[in-house]
Design a protein around this motif. Structure first.
Motif, PDB file in Angstrom:
ATOM      1  N   PHE A  41       8.103  43.374  46.638  1.00  0.00           N
ATOM      2  CA  PHE A  41       7.743  44.365  45.874  1.00  0.00           C
ATOM      3  C   PHE A  41       8.868  45.077  45.041  1.00  0.00           C
ATOM      4  O   PHE A  41      10.297  44.627  45.398  1.00  0.00           O
ATOM      5  CB  PHE A  41       7.117  45.774  46.877  1.00  0.00           C
ATOM      6  CG  PHE A  41       8.071  46.142  48.058  1.00  0.00           C
ATOM      7  CD1 PHE A  41       9.074  46.937  47.785  1.00  0.00           C
ATOM      8  CD2 PHE A  41       8.392  45.225  49.095  1.00  0.00           C
ATOM      9  CE1 PHE A  41       9.856  47.422  48.891  1.00  0.00           C
ATOM     10  CE2 PHE A  41       9.122  45.465  50.005  1.00  0.00           C
ATOM     11  CZ  PHE A  41      10.077  46.675  49.935  1.00  0.00           C
ATOM     12  N   ALA A  42       8.812  46.321  44.480  1.00  0.00           N
ATOM     13  CA  ALA A  42      10.007  46.960  43.560  1.00  0.00           C
ATOM     14  C   ALA A  42       9.289  48.255  43.822  1.00  0.00           C
ATOM     15  O   ALA A  42       8.056  48.711  43.664  1.00  0.00           O
ATOM     16  CB  ALA A  42      10.102  46.301  42.319  1.00  0.00           C
ATOM     17  N   ALA A  43      10.432  49.246  43.604  1.00  0.00           N
ATOM     18  CA  ALA A  43      10.210  50.816  43.769  1.00  0.00           C
ATOM     19  C   ALA A  43       9.774  51.102  42.306  1.00  0.00           C
ATOM     20  O   ALA A  43      10.485  50.734  41.240  1.00  0.00           O
ATOM     21  CB  ALA A  43      11.289  51.418  44.283  1.00  0.00           C
ATOM     22  N   VAL A  44       8.781  51.918  42.241  1.00  0.00           N
ATOM     23  CA  VAL A  44       8.718  52.774  40.925  1.00  0.00           C
ATOM     24  C   VAL A  44       9.651  53.562  40.819  1.00  0.00           C
ATOM     25  O   VAL A  44       9.901  54.347  41.582  1.00  0.00           O
ATOM     26  CB  VAL A  44       7.149  53.517  41.129  1.00  0.00           C
ATOM     27  CG1 VAL A  44       6.907  54.264  39.703  1.00  0.00           C
ATOM     28  CG2 VAL A  44       6.129  52.684  41.292  1.00  0.00           C
ATOM     29  N   PRO A 300       7.946  47.064  37.236  1.00  0.00           N
ATOM     30  CA  PRO A 300       8.182  45.783  36.802  1.00  0.00           C
ATOM     31  C   PRO A 300       7.093  45.438  35.836  1.00  0.00           C
ATOM     32  O   PRO A 300       6.017  45.392  36.502  1.00  0.00           O
ATOM     33  CB  PRO A 300       8.574  45.064  37.933  1.00  0.00           C
ATOM     34  CG  PRO A 300       9.051  46.198  38.986  1.00  0.00           C
ATOM     35  CD  PRO A 300       8.145  47.322  38.608  1.00  0.00           C
ATOM     36  N   THR A 301       7.252  44.638  34.971  1.00  0.00           N
ATOM     37  CA  THR A 301       5.921  44.005  34.191  1.00  0.00           C
ATOM     38  C   THR A 301       5.388  42.953  34.800  1.00  0.00           C
ATOM     39  O   THR A 301       4.050  42.586  34.834  1.00  0.00           O
ATOM     40  CB  THR A 301       6.501  43.398  32.762  1.00  0.00           C
ATOM     41  OG1 THR A 301       7.289  44.406  32.049  1.00  0.00           O
ATOM     42  CG2 THR A 301       5.447  42.922  32.123  1.00  0.00           C
ATOM     43  N   ALA A 302       6.295  42.337  35.915  1.00  0.00           N
ATOM     44  CA  ALA A 302       5.601  41.411  36.710  1.00  0.00           C
ATOM     45  C   ALA A 302       4.269  41.884  37.518  1.00  0.00           C
ATOM     46  O   ALA A 302       3.460  41.175  38.212  1.00  0.00           O
ATOM     47  CB  ALA A 302       6.720  40.699  37.586  1.00  0.00           C
ATOM     48  N   ALA A 303       4.213  43.231  37.877  1.00  0.00           N
ATOM     49  CA  ALA A 303       3.350  43.769  38.548  1.00  0.00           C
ATOM     50  C   ALA A 303       2.141  43.622  37.901  1.00  0.00           C
ATOM     51  O   ALA A 303       0.931  43.779  38.589  1.00  0.00           O
ATOM     52  CB  ALA A 303       3.698  45.395  39.059  1.00  0.00           C
ATOM     53  N   LEU A 304       2.150  43.650  36.448  1.00  0.00           N
ATOM     54  CA  LEU A 304       0.742  43.759  35.835  1.00  0.00           C
ATOM     55  C   LEU A 304       0.027  42.292  35.959  1.00  0.00           C
ATOM     56  O   LEU A 304      -1.046  42.117  35.670  1.00  0.00           O
ATOM     57  CB  LEU A 304       1.186  44.072  34.372  1.00  0.00           C
ATOM     58  CG  LEU A 304       1.646  45.328  33.937  1.00  0.00           C
ATOM     59  CD1 LEU A 304       1.813  45.413  32.627  1.00  0.00           C
ATOM     60  CD2 LEU A 304       0.741  46.343  34.710  1.00  0.00           C
ATOM     61  N   ARG A 305       0.808  41.333  36.297  1.00  0.00           N
ATOM     62  CA  ARG A 305       0.374  39.899  36.541  1.00  0.00           C
ATOM     63  C   ARG A 305      -0.257  39.812  37.789  1.00  0.00           C
ATOM     64  O   ARG A 305      -0.835  38.569  38.318  1.00  0.00           O
ATOM     65  CB  ARG A 305       1.348  38.718  36.146  1.00  0.00           C
ATOM     66  CG  ARG A 305       1.496  38.898  34.672  1.00  0.00           C
ATOM     67  CD  ARG A 305       2.495  37.805  34.241  1.00  0.00           C
ATOM     68  NE  ARG A 305       3.788  37.821  34.745  1.00  0.00           N
ATOM     69  CZ  ARG A 305       4.817  38.416  34.014  1.00  0.00           C
ATOM     70  NH1 ARG A 305       4.706  38.835  32.719  1.00  0.00           N
ATOM     71  NH2 ARG A 305       6.196  38.489  34.550  1.00  0.00           N
ATOM     72  N   THR A 400       4.854  42.890  43.268  1.00  0.00           N
ATOM     73  CA  THR A 400       5.238  42.133  41.976  1.00  0.00           C
ATOM     74  C   THR A 400       4.753  40.373  42.344  1.00  0.00           C
ATOM     75  O   THR A 400       4.337  39.962  41.267  1.00  0.00           O
ATOM     76  CB  THR A 400       6.608  42.059  41.745  1.00  0.00           C
ATOM     77  OG1 THR A 400       7.355  41.694  42.971  1.00  0.00           O
ATOM     78  CG2 THR A 400       7.167  43.651  41.616  1.00  0.00           C
ATOM     79  N   ARG A 401       4.819  40.230  43.479  1.00  0.00           N
ATOM     80  CA  ARG A 401       4.191  38.897  43.688  1.00  0.00           C
ATOM     81  C   ARG A 401       3.891  38.484  45.249  1.00  0.00           C
ATOM     82  O   ARG A 401       4.520  39.465  46.064  1.00  0.00           O
ATOM     83  CB  ARG A 401       5.257  37.734  43.228  1.00  0.00           C
ATOM     84  CG  ARG A 401       6.531  37.740  43.936  1.00  0.00           C
ATOM     85  CD  ARG A 401       7.384  36.456  43.476  1.00  0.00           C
ATOM     86  NE  ARG A 401       6.673  35.397  43.912  1.00  0.00           N
ATOM     87  CZ  ARG A 401       7.259  34.135  43.737  1.00  0.00           C
ATOM     88  NH1 ARG A 401       8.263  34.053  43.344  1.00  0.00           N
ATOM     89  NH2 ARG A 401       6.614  33.042  44.152  1.00  0.00           N
TER      90      ARG A 401
END
Length: 409
Positions: A41-44, A300-305, A400-401
C-alpha cells in the motif's frame, strides 16, 4: 520436607501458566485479531502532479544549407574544411577554369562576328532605301535587306546571351558560401571531379548558427490534443546523462508520418545552445509539460490497476451482504458502470470523456481488509493520479498491489 517444597513449586508453576492462558483469552476476547497484511500500500497525500508528453527527437540546426555546384569540373583549390566558420560570399572551392575561359572567349568571338553582321545588314538596308528612292532597286530588295537586318539583330542578342551564360559558368566554377555559418559536412576533396550533368552534387553542408538549435520530434497522434505553441519542455541527451536542457515548442506540423499504420506528427522545439554543448544529430528524449497541479490530492497510479482476486471478491460480497444491503447494491452498480478503460495497463493518458474518469480503488481498513472506494480522477501521469472526488483522505492507506503472486494486477 523436600516433597512438600516440590509440591508448592509445582503448584506455583501451574498457577502461573493458568494465569497466562487466562490473560491471553481475555485479551483475545477484548480486542479483535488483526489478520496479517496481504497487500502493498501507499498513503494518500497532497502534492504536485505534472502531466507530460514524451517524445524522441533529433537535434538539428535551425538553418542547414546544402551547397552544390551547377557546373562540372575538377577541384583545383579547396579552401574550407570540417567545422570551419565561414562568411557569406567566402570562397569554399574552385574548379578548373580552363574550359570555362575558353567558352567565354568563344562566346565573345561569336558576339563580335554578329556585331559585324549587324553593321553590314544595317548599311545594306540604308543603301537600298536610297536606291529605291531613285528607282534603281525594287521594293522586294528593300524588304529582303530589312529581313537580313532583323536577323542580324536577333543573332546579336543570341550572342550576348551566350556570353552571359559562359560568364555565369565561369563564375559558378568558384563555389562560395551563401550564408554565415559553420561547415558541418564536406563531401569533396582536392583533385576530385564534380559531375553536375544529371543532378546537383552536394559539396558542403553549412549550419547557419549553432547557438540556436531545434529538435524535430515524432509525437504520437494520441498526444497531440494536449499540445500548443509555447509549451515548456525539458530533454536529455546521451552525451550529458546527468543534465537536463530546456526547450520551447515552436511549431506543430500538420503533415502526418505513417509507418506500419502508426501515425505520428513532427513537433519542432527551439533550443538555446549558447555554450554549444549540443551537436547536430544528437538524439533527445523530450518531455513537454502540458499541465500541472501544485497541490492535488493524489494516489499512486498503480492503485488504479489493482483488482481483487475472485476469492477476495467473494469475501467482499459476503461482507457487504452482512453489512448494509443498500451499500452493497450501490457498489454493484458502480462496478457495472466502471469503464473498460480501467482495465488498461497504461492509464496515464485516459481522457476521452467524463465516464472514462470513473475508477474503483481499494483502501485498507483498520483490520487490513480491502474496502472499495469509487473515485473520479483528474490529472494523471505514470506515477501519480489526482483524485477529484471520492471518499479518500490524506494519510489513508491505498492498495497498489497484492503481496501474493499472480494476484492484484
Amino acid at each position: 520436607m523436600k516433597i512438600f517444597t516440590k509440591k508448592r513449586m509445582a503448584l506455583a508453576t501451574g498457577l502461573l501458566v493458568a494465569g497466562a492462558v487466562a490473560l491471553v483469552l481475555v485479551k483475545r476476547g477484548g480486542e479483535p485479531e488483526v489478520p496479517p497484511l496481504k497487500y502493498r500500500f501507499a498513503a494518500v497525500d497532497t502534492g504536485s502532479i505534472t502531466h507530460t508528453v514524451t517524445a524522441t527527437g533529433t537535434i538539428n540546426p535551425v538553418a542547414l544549407i546544402n551547397v552544390g555546384s551547377q557546373v562540372s569540373g575538377t577541384v583545383v583549390e579547396l579552401k574550407a574544411d570540417f567545422n570551419d566558420r565561414v562568411k557569406k560570399g567566402q570562397v569554399l572551392l574552385k574548379l578548373d577554369p580552363t574550359i570555362f575561359n575558353a567558352q567565354v572567349g568563344q562566346a565573345r568571338a561569336s558576339l563580335a562576328a554578329n556585331q559585324a553582321s549587324l553593321r553590314l545588314a544595317q548599311a545594306k538596308y540604308e543603301r537600298n532605301q536610297q536606291l529605291l528612292a531613285q528607282n534603281f532597286v525594287s521594293s522586294l530588295a528593300l524588304d529582303e535587306s530589312r529581313r537580313e537586318l532583323d536577323v542580324a539583330r536577333a543573332n546579336l542578342l543570341l550572342a550576348k546571351a551566350q556570353v552571359d551564360r559562359a560568364q555565369a559558368d565561369l563564375d559558378n566554377s568558384v563555389i562560395r558560401s551563401p550564408i554565415d555559418g559553420v561547415v558541418i559536412k564536406r563531401t569533396i576533396d582536392l583533385g576530385q571531379t564534380v559531375a553536375a550533368s544529371f543532378n546537383t552534387p552536394n559539396l558542403f553542408q553549412i549550419a547557419r548558427d549553432l547557438t540556436k538549435m531545434q529538435i524535430d520530434t515524432s509525437v504520437s497522434e494520441a498526444d497531440v490534443g494536449a499540445l500548443k505553441d509555447g509549451l515548456p519542455g525539458r530533454f536529455v541527451v546521451d552525451a550529458y546523462p546527468n543534465r537536463e536542457f530546456n526547450a520551447v515548442m515552436r511549431q506543430f506540423r500538420l503533415a502526418p508520418n505513417v509507418v506500419q499504420n502508426v501515425v505520428t506528427y513532427n513537433v519542432v522545439l527551439d533550443v538555446d545552445n549558447q555554450d554549444e554543448l549540443l551537436k547536430p544529430g544528437m538524439t533527445a528524449q523530450v518531455r513537454l509539460v502540458t499541465d500541472t497541479r501544485p497541490k492535488a490530492l493524489r494516489i499512486p497510479t498503480a492503485a488504479l490497476r489493482f483488482r481483487l482476486s475472485d476469492e477476495e471478491l467473494e469475501k467482499e460480497r459476503k461482507r457487504a451482504k452482512d453489512g448494509n444491503k443498500d451499500d452493497r447494491n450501490a457498489a454493484v452498480k458502480t462496478v457495472a458502470a466502471t469503464p473498460a478503460a480501467a482495465q488498461d495497463d497504461d492509464l496515464a493518458l485516459q481522457d476521452r470523456s467524463e465516464t472514462a474518469r470513473l475508477f474503483k480503488v481499494y483502501k485498507l481498513d483498520a483490520r487490513n481488509q480491502p474496502q472499495q472506494v469509487d473515485v473520479r480522477i483528474g490529472l494523471s501521469n505514470f506515477r501519480y493520479t489526482e483524485i477529484v472526488s471520492g471518499d479518500l483522505k490524506p494519510g489513508e492507506r491505498i492498495i497498489t498491489r497484492s503481496l501474493q503472486p499472480n494476484q492484484g494486477m
